[in-house]
Motif scaffolding. Sequence first.
Motif, PDB file in Angstrom:
ATOM      1  N   ASP A   8      -0.687   4.457  -6.024  1.00  0.00           N
ATOM      2  CA  ASP A   8       0.192   3.728  -5.116  1.00  0.00           C
ATOM      3  C   ASP A   8      -0.603   2.968  -4.063  1.00  0.00           C
ATOM      4  N   LYS A   9      -1.696   3.523  -3.598  1.00  0.00           N
ATOM      5  CA  LYS A   9      -2.551   2.824  -2.638  1.00  0.00           C
ATOM      6  C   LYS A   9      -3.028   1.498  -3.228  1.00  0.00           C
ATOM      7  N   CYS A  65      -0.114  -1.003  -3.581  1.00  0.00           N
ATOM      8  CA  CYS A  65       0.232  -1.641  -2.307  1.00  0.00           C
ATOM      9  C   CYS A  65      -0.702  -2.812  -2.006  1.00  0.00           C
ATOM     10  N   CYS A  78       5.264   1.447  -0.609  1.00  0.00           N
ATOM     11  CA  CYS A  78       4.437   0.512   0.167  1.00  0.00           C
ATOM     12  C   CYS A  78       5.206   0.003   1.379  1.00  0.00           C
ATOM     13  N   ASP A 103       0.960   2.477   3.652  1.00  0.00           N
ATOM     14  CA  ASP A 103       0.119   1.937   2.575  1.00  0.00           C
ATOM     15  C   ASP A 103      -1.019   2.879   2.194  1.00  0.00           C
TER      16      ASP A 103
END
Length: 811
Positions: free
Chosen positions: A238-239, A242, A266, A664
């Motif tokens: 996910d980081k 984003c 995000c 984020d």
Amino acid sequence: MKFSGFVLSLLTLQVVQGNNSDLFNYGSVDITENGVTSFGQENWGDVSCSDFDSCPGFPNKYPVFPGYDMLKTKDTSHCRYCPEDESVNCGLHRQSPIDLKRDRGVAGSPNEKFCPDWHWMEYRPDTCTWDDMKTQLTIERHALQIHVPQLPNGDIDCFRWDKRRYPRIDYSKGFPDWWWMQRTDIHVPSNHIQEGTRYAAEVVLAHFYEIKHQKNQFGYISIFMQDYPDAESWSYLDKLICQWRKEEDKVREACGLPPVEPYGRCALLRNQQPTQEWLDEAAGLIFAPGSNNTSTEPPTVPDDEPTYNESGVVDSMVPSAAPSFPTGLREPNVGQAGSIFAPSAQPSVASEFNASEVSSTIPPPIDCLNLGDVIERMCFSEDPCCTSPRANTVFCDNIYDNIFPGDAMKSACYHCCSTPLTVGDAEPTASSGSDMPSDIPTTAPGSVLAPGAIPPPIDCGSDNTLIERMCSSTDPCCGTPRSDTMFCWNIYDNVFPGEQIKSACYHCCSEPKTIADARPINPAIPKTIECSAVDNPYRMCKENSCCSNPRSNSEFCKSVYAKHKGDIESICQYCCREPLTVGSARYLRSSGEDEAEFSGEGLVVQDSDDIQEGDEVVYISGNKYILRKDNFEMDEENDAKYFQQRIHAEFKERSLNIAVHEEDYNDIPWFAYEWMVKVGTEYYYRYEGTQLVPPCWEVVHWRVMKDPIRVHKRQIDELNRLLAWRLNPDTCQSDTAGVVSDDGNTVDLSREVMYYHDQHRKVFCECPAWPSQFPGDQEWCRNYRDDTNYDRFYTRPYSFDSGGKWHPNDV
């Protein structure tokens, strides 16, 4: 053929002048528009390139790696269309991708083949931080990519700890030197298939071999990803998502387009308003005050990332005078269902908690930091700090004064302890050291400690991983004699210099520890260098290494002698665990070095062509090899097994905790090999093939991990959307090489499976090859000889329980 058509409306080709404009696509037909031809899969071999450094048809370039000039002469594609299920005679070839079958590892199978590898793939971090990498995430026509930043001379463009170091991995037999990572690709769906099964995505870690020679080739590590119904959203992915969304929005904003719909993991883009779907998906995130991201019901989400520092080593060598508080806040305990109290709110909580346990008001939320055992001791030890009246131990005084000063302690006891606790008001009291023997004297800060004295309290900083490693690793810094590792010398010289290390070992470790005094000065050998400035004293101090008499004639030690010159005696005297002496300065010529001359300055080579600053040159069997400077620099943790065990233990520990992340995912560290930790297995398919895109260069030494990474479905959906919705920044038109679905939200960017040829040299490496570091592998390998039905091969992964299913879509 796997494609029946191609969606022309979603492919606007770049207009590039001249003969350098060939492109490729994953459809079955060629498309020519504005004088530019995009070749379908059958004709990838026709993609040409007249300006090798800029042609878009050869997208994966290695502009500065050793041996690249040799490849630049290959200005035409080496792709051959040899699909698995068609009678196309391609002759002797080894195109990629292929169908990976495990019968290579089945005893008695006609396809059984021994795996020649004898150790696992060791990997080490780079000198890049997330700030270095943010601008390196790109959305290309064929893949999502993360590029390792490079300087024109070939060095990595990340300078840290006075060095530059690539992410690097160590293959087994046949490759004695490191492979350096050049980039990471994500394809949807997977290119390779396993026993006929295609996965939702494939991550490829692309490497080049560090030595420049005529056979310089590529090393690719491939890891499948698959969404499973019970999989949590993986925060590291996910980081990255984003950041890719931010890069996407830069193009959309420049094109005058609105941002895409919010993605639940995000921050909102360009002042978007939160939708209910976003609020539902954003569960587990609490943002800084003033952010436009506010969720009214943020349930916590379990996470499973490791907690090691960025690049796996010390992130900062100088502690701040007081702990710094990140903007992201830990989820506060709530007094009423569905509510989160702002700092100014003071509702009664008598109905939720016993009045004797908490005060009548809830203190404002606070960042609990990443203090692990310190929090546990603060809250629930035999003599906790969260009491009324306040405890007067040295440990608690350090907490009150330095970690959570003033009223911050009330918030910490309430929000950081697993059960809300209260603490008395601050009163100026002298520390009696009630948790220490009363007959041991204390000393004032900065003074020299008397024997048996309790060192004065010290600010331990906020880096719990650094403290834990300093105190309790397999080679801790808090010991006698002092350690000679590079990590510990940075601690001794820079983090807790002088007498401070005694305070740190006593007050910051979960159990008080002592450390030996600093080495006294030998009048005959002055100290001319700080040990923290020495590269890998641990390796230098080993038996029969650089601090020996006679001097070693190893290439490593000869480079050390040349680099440190007049400091070598000082290093051996003060930087080793015990004082060592080194012989007189001379070099011993080893076999195979007749073409080179040695002098007091080190290795001298007559022919200096192609040698860059920082390169080292060796001659072996009459051939000249150029090795980059990093080849002589050992890592901060030179014990590979310990490094692996540490990052895996931290990964496992984090997976058991409740994690609430910053906006984020700024709290998630960058680690180029995070994929290797997450996948949970070391066993892989090995074969020799090609690149997955034109010009399909040979030879790529593939290692494809057996089991997939489990991710959430929304993550796979977002990877698809990012690629399917890609815009050409020059034309602001849709521009993807993939075949887009009818709804426009998913895209196929996979090459057709090529037929298998013996020259692929495919093997499957598993338990008989080497003992794995991963628990899942170890569990299988204890009894693999009894698994005559090869259940572990065909119905269950090593790294997780799939319920007996090879793939989540199996029935």
